[in-house]
Design a protein around this motif. Structure first.
Motif, mmCIF file in Angstrom:
data_model
loop_
_atom_site.group_PDB
_atom_site.id
_atom_site.type_symbol
_atom_site.label_atom_id
_atom_site.label_comp_id
_atom_site.label_asym_id
_atom_site.label_seq_id
_atom_site.Cartn_x
_atom_site.Cartn_y
_atom_site.Cartn_z
ATOM 1 N N ALA A 237 0.831 -1.200 0.000
ATOM 2 C CA ALA A 237 0.000 0.000 0.000
ATOM 3 C C ALA A 237 0.867 1.252 0.000
ATOM 4 O O ALA A 237 0.552 2.248 -0.671
ATOM 5 C CB ALA A 237 -0.918 -0.015 1.224
ATOM 6 N N ALA A 238 1.984 1.220 0.723
ATOM 7 C CA ALA A 238 2.887 2.377 0.760
ATOM 8 C C ALA A 238 3.509 2.626 -0.607
ATOM 9 O O ALA A 238 3.646 3.783 -1.040
ATOM 10 C CB ALA A 238 3.977 2.156 1.817
ATOM 11 N N GLN A 239 3.891 1.548 -1.312
ATOM 12 C CA GLN A 239 4.478 1.719 -2.642
ATOM 13 C C GLN A 239 3.456 2.267 -3.631
ATOM 14 O O GLN A 239 3.792 3.086 -4.504
ATOM 15 C CB GLN A 239 5.044 0.381 -3.121
ATOM 16 N N VAL A 240 2.209 1.831 -3.515
ATOM 17 C CA VAL A 240 1.150 2.352 -4.382
ATOM 18 C C VAL A 240 0.959 3.847 -4.139
ATOM 19 O O VAL A 240 0.856 4.647 -5.079
ATOM 20 C CB VAL A 240 -0.167 1.592 -4.146
ATOM 21 N N ASP A 430 -6.028 -4.098 2.181
ATOM 22 C CA ASP A 430 -5.097 -3.190 2.842
ATOM 23 C C ASP A 430 -4.502 -2.154 1.898
ATOM 24 O O ASP A 430 -3.611 -1.385 2.286
ATOM 25 C CB ASP A 430 -3.968 -3.985 3.504
ATOM 26 N N GLY A 431 -4.981 -2.110 0.649
ATOM 27 C CA GLY A 431 -4.475 -1.138 -0.308
ATOM 28 C C GLY A 431 -3.331 -1.630 -1.161
ATOM 29 O O GLY A 431 -2.916 -0.946 -2.103
ATOM 30 N N SER A 432 -2.798 -2.801 -0.866
ATOM 31 C CA SER A 432 -1.738 -3.368 -1.699
ATOM 32 C C SER A 432 -2.344 -3.983 -2.954
ATOM 33 O O SER A 432 -3.543 -4.260 -3.009
ATOM 34 C CB SER A 432 -0.947 -4.417 -0.920
ATOM 35 N N VAL A 433 -1.520 -4.177 -3.963
ATOM 36 C CA VAL A 433 -1.992 -4.765 -5.220
ATOM 37 C C VAL A 433 -0.978 -5.782 -5.718
ATOM 38 O O VAL A 433 0.182 -5.804 -5.298
ATOM 39 C CB VAL A 433 -2.215 -3.695 -6.322
ATOM 40 N N THR A 434 -1.455 -6.620 -6.631
ATOM 41 C CA THR A 434 -0.587 -7.544 -7.358
ATOM 42 C C THR A 434 -0.698 -7.239 -8.842
ATOM 43 O O THR A 434 -1.804 -7.075 -9.365
ATOM 44 C CB THR A 434 -0.989 -9.005 -7.105
ATOM 45 N N VAL A 435 0.435 -7.148 -9.500
ATOM 46 C CA VAL A 435 0.471 -6.960 -10.946
ATOM 47 C C VAL A 435 0.816 -8.303 -11.575
ATOM 48 O O VAL A 435 1.880 -8.868 -11.298
ATOM 49 C CB VAL A 435 1.510 -5.895 -11.345
ATOM 50 N N ALA A 436 -0.099 -8.832 -12.381
ATOM 51 C CA ALA A 436 0.160 -10.053 -13.148
ATOM 52 C C ALA A 436 0.523 -9.630 -14.566
ATOM 53 O O ALA A 436 -0.285 -9.015 -15.257
ATOM 54 C CB ALA A 436 -1.069 -10.953 -13.161
ATOM 55 N N VAL A 437 1.736 -9.930 -14.980
ATOM 56 C CA VAL A 437 2.210 -9.445 -16.276
ATOM 57 C C VAL A 437 2.839 -10.573 -17.072
ATOM 58 O O VAL A 437 3.534 -11.432 -16.526
ATOM 59 C CB VAL A 437 3.217 -8.281 -16.083
ATOM 60 N N CYS A 438 2.565 -10.571 -18.370
ATOM 61 C CA CYS A 438 3.168 -11.523 -19.302
ATOM 62 C C CYS A 438 3.978 -10.749 -20.331
ATOM 63 O O CYS A 438 3.447 -9.849 -20.992
ATOM 64 C CB CYS A 438 2.080 -12.355 -19.991
ATOM 65 N N LEU A 439 5.243 -11.086 -20.432
ATOM 66 C CA LEU A 439 6.138 -10.439 -21.390
ATOM 67 C C LEU A 439 7.004 -11.498 -22.058
ATOM 68 O O LEU A 439 7.065 -12.643 -21.608
ATOM 69 C CB LEU A 439 7.034 -9.420 -20.685
#
Length: 457
Positions: A237-240, A430-439
């Motif tokens: 959440a802090a990083q967001v 809690d305001g945190s997130v997950t980034v699911a990325v395909c590259l």
């Protein structure tokens, strides 16, 4: 990981439902004609008592009841002239599969979408006639530790994410023995075009133009063939909040609107991802690049009556942010966020009605459709040098309880197309997130490194 299928059956509605042809709206006709998988993982509680067969029976009986309410999911799609789709509400049923795995939940690590887990998801073969493909396919898999996964594969031509999740929550309520909530609004005429107006000429609808290619290339065939990798990247959440502050501190408009409309969580995270992808792919400065954005337009539709919150169908549009890699990477985060904001702000009530009118005037939808069938995946591609960032931040993703408790993880199913990415909220709220990325595999490690190194300090 070895998967053995123990049972597979077609589940029909528990009672007779309306039957007949249901014309789909213009929004249902465009985009990826495919099934979209999601998967939920559950740990067994301490007082685990229900045997696997009982769980399957519970799902089967409750699904049959749910299909009475959501009867379009028991139908079949069929093609009409001009590459249009129509929904045949014939009660043919949804597919329900029961399987067992020799693995444990702990063997799956962080649950990152992976081809290794493909057998946990009911597969859909688009080489078979469309009229034979179930709109909804579900699989429950029991693991050696007693935990289970529940995966749902549903046709994106019939529902968007909001509608699919409403169905799942109502189905889970029925499985627990609870009372179903308000019924969905199934009348697609609420989003169908009427007479074509002059609005169709007010906007260019560039989202239907082909996205940029790598400089010097005449097609994206080479980029499509490259191996890909998937990663789940966590932001606290802090990083967001740090990303949001940085985006607004470095606004491209000089900060004049920062108090009135600060950049959102999505705009800040997507802008960060766009910059990281351009760097990791090592583009030359002049490389054109685009970022695809999916916008829910329910609040923008000016219809009488407007589509209600429980409208069951597709009410989303794609818009495109554009730039050059050198500008995206050299400028502060606020520049990329501004490009994204500009694309989203195009979506107004007039824009949505214009888009409906534009689509109504098409005689053939084939160039706007990407059909995920063997040998036919030749539609829109948002891989290198582009990126698609879909937000699940506003969707009711978590807390799906079929009677054996809430999930420990929810995420996308297979996720193997270059440039495809999701922003998923934490189940903890809690305001945190997950980034699911395909590259592409060749740049994934650089992306992960830059993703964290470029976070504001």
């Amino acid at each position: 990981m070895k998967i053995v299928v123990r049972n597979s059956s077609s589940v029909q509605p528990a009672e007779p439902t309306w039957s007949g042809s249901m014309p789909l709206s213009e929004f249902d006709q465009i985009g990826v004609v495919t099934h979209v998988p999601t998967i939920y993982f559950y740990r067994p509680p301490q007082d685990w008592a229900a045997p696997p067969c009982r769980m399957f029976e519970t799902l089967q009986s409750s699904l049959s009841k749910a299909l009475v309410i959501f009867y379009p999911l028991a139908g079949r799609l069929r093609w009409l002239p001009g590459s249009r789709l129509e929904l045949d509400c014939n009660g043919a049923g949804a597919q329900l599969t029961e399987a067992e795995s020799d693995a444990t939940l702990d063997d799956l690590g962080d649950f990152a979408p992976s081809p290794e887990y493909a057998d946990l998801i009911p597969q859909v073969n688009y080489s078979t006639p469309m009229a034979e493909i179930p709109i909804l396919c579900v699989q429950i898999t029991k693991f050696r530790c007693g935990g289970v996964s529940l995966s749902c594969n549903v046709s994106h031509a019939v529902v968007d994410g909001q509608s699919a999740l409403y169905f799942l929550s109502e189905w889970a309520a029925l499985a627990r023995g609870a009372v179903a909530g308000p019924p969905p609004v199934l009348d697609r005429r609420l989003m169908r075009a009427g007479e074509i107006s002059d609005r169709r000429s007010e906007f260019g609808h560039e989202q239907f133009d082909p996205p940029p290619l790598m400089i010097g290339e005449t097609s994206n065939d080479g980029e499509r063939r490259k191996e890909t990798a998937v990663a789940l990247l966590k932001l606290t959440a802090a990083q967001v909040e740090d990303l949001k502050r940085e985006a607004n501190r470095t606004r491209a408009d000089g900060g004049a609107a920062s108090v009135k409309r600060p950049y959102t969580k999505y705009e800040s995270i997507a802008g960060h991802m766009w910059r990281c992808a351009c760097k990791a792919r090592r583009h030359v400065a002049a490389q054109p690049t685009a970022l695809g954005i999916c916008v829910d337009v329910r609040k923008h539709v000016r219809r009488l009556p407007p589509p209600p919150r429980k409208f069951f169908g597709n009410v989303v549009v794609d818009v495109i942010a554009r730039g050059r890699s050198g500008e995206i990477t050299a400028a502060p985060l606020g520049y990329a966020a501004a490009r994204i904001r500009e694309a989203i702000d195009i979506v107004t009530g007039d824009y949505v009605e214009s888009m409906i009118d534009y689509l109504k005037g098409l005689e053939d939808f084939s160039r706007l459709q990407d059909i995920k069938a063997p040998g036919t995946n030749d539609g829109t591609f948002y891989g290198n040098p582009n990126l698609g960032v879909t937000s699940w931040l506003a969707l009711p993703l978590h807390g799906l309880d079929f009677g054996w408790g809430k999930e420990i993880f929810m995420g996308p199913g297979t996720h193997d197309c270059d440039g495809d990415s999701l922003v998923i909220p934490s189940s903890d709220g809690d305001g945190s997130v997950t980034v699911a990325v395909c590259l592409q595999d060749s740049c994934m490690e650089d992306f992960k490194k830059i993703f964290y190194e470029d976070l504001p300090i």
